[in-house]
Design an enzyme around this catalytic site. Sequence first.
Site, PDB file in Angstrom:
ATOM      1  N   GLU A 110       0.830  -1.203   0.000  1.00 32.57           N
ATOM      2  CA  GLU A 110       0.000   0.000   0.000  1.00 32.57           C
ATOM      3  C   GLU A 110       0.866   1.256   0.000  1.00 32.57           C
ATOM      4  O   GLU A 110       1.589   1.519   0.964  1.00 32.57           O
ATOM      5  CB  GLU A 110      -0.924   0.043   1.213  1.00 32.57           C
ATOM      6  CG  GLU A 110      -1.809   1.290   1.202  1.00 32.57           C
ATOM      7  CD  GLU A 110      -2.762   1.387   2.367  1.00 32.57           C
ATOM      8  OE1 GLU A 110      -3.694   2.212   2.297  1.00 32.57           O
ATOM      9  OE2 GLU A 110      -2.589   0.642   3.354  1.00 32.57           O
ATOM     10  N   GLU A 128     -12.617   3.071   3.132  1.00 33.38           N
ATOM     11  CA  GLU A 128     -11.757   3.329   4.287  1.00 33.38           C
ATOM     12  C   GLU A 128     -11.824   4.816   4.607  1.00 33.38           C
ATOM     13  O   GLU A 128     -10.909   5.577   4.310  1.00 33.38           O
ATOM     14  CB  GLU A 128     -10.312   2.888   4.024  1.00 33.38           C
ATOM     15  CG  GLU A 128      -9.497   2.871   5.310  1.00 33.38           C
ATOM     16  CD  GLU A 128      -8.025   2.551   5.094  1.00 33.38           C
ATOM     17  OE1 GLU A 128      -7.418   1.947   5.986  1.00 33.38           O
ATOM     18  OE2 GLU A 128      -7.482   2.935   4.035  1.00 33.38           O
TER      19      GLU A 128
END
Length: 257
Positions: free
Chosen positions: A137, A235
């Site tokens: 990520e 998120e």
Amino acid sequence: MQLAACIEWMFADAGTDLAARIRAAGAAGVKSVECHLWRDKPLDAIEAALRESGVRLRSFCVDPRRSLADPADHDAVLAAIADAIPIARRFDGAAMIVASGFTRAGVPEQDQFDAVVAVLKRAAALAEQSGTMLWLEPVYMVVGGQRMFVDTIGRGLDIVAAVDSPALRLLADVYHSAQTDEALGPAIKGRIALVGHVQVADTDGRHEPGTGSIDWTQVMSALREEGYRGEIGLEYFPTLPDAASLDAARKALGLAG
């Protein structure tokens, strides 16, 4: 495209208990959830809630977090991944998320790139042997003037391509990408096969898509044009009650109904 929800931030109307939030997600039609660090989680209760609700744990973060860019941390990185693999297998192959760590002042960029690739080659071999998956990520964060070494989707994809393993893919976080003023379309063009997952939140504020400055029509068009068929991870910090927040996100992403 289906949705996945960050269970630590979403479905808070169900209370602080993560198992209750998982059940609430399932009741709302969300079939995948994600969480951050795993060692402090009530894993037995989470597993029971997942089973009862028909929801899947899509991903979690490798714990503890260590630097991929610093060779002095590589043994700790691999140990953390070895600890995470049984958790990934327990939860139906949930992906294990890693971030790069911060840039190292005074160290040539290529040396840091090579260090990240080297440790991820070893980590991906562990994942492949165990039948699990790693997601790298890119994260935009600045501490003490140092940025994360991998903070754009473009650099993340360069690293995934260099590692060249079926057990490593990119987690493309649109919020972090936007913090760097990166254009998503050019970043993923021709390389969507290296993207394992996409997460979204608007900027500024990290709230529901549609609350900030990101052009979500453009984002979703870029993903569709490149052939992305995976899940979209929500998120963000909700500004609305559960049902209204989920509805607003779906509408902004063009996934209503």
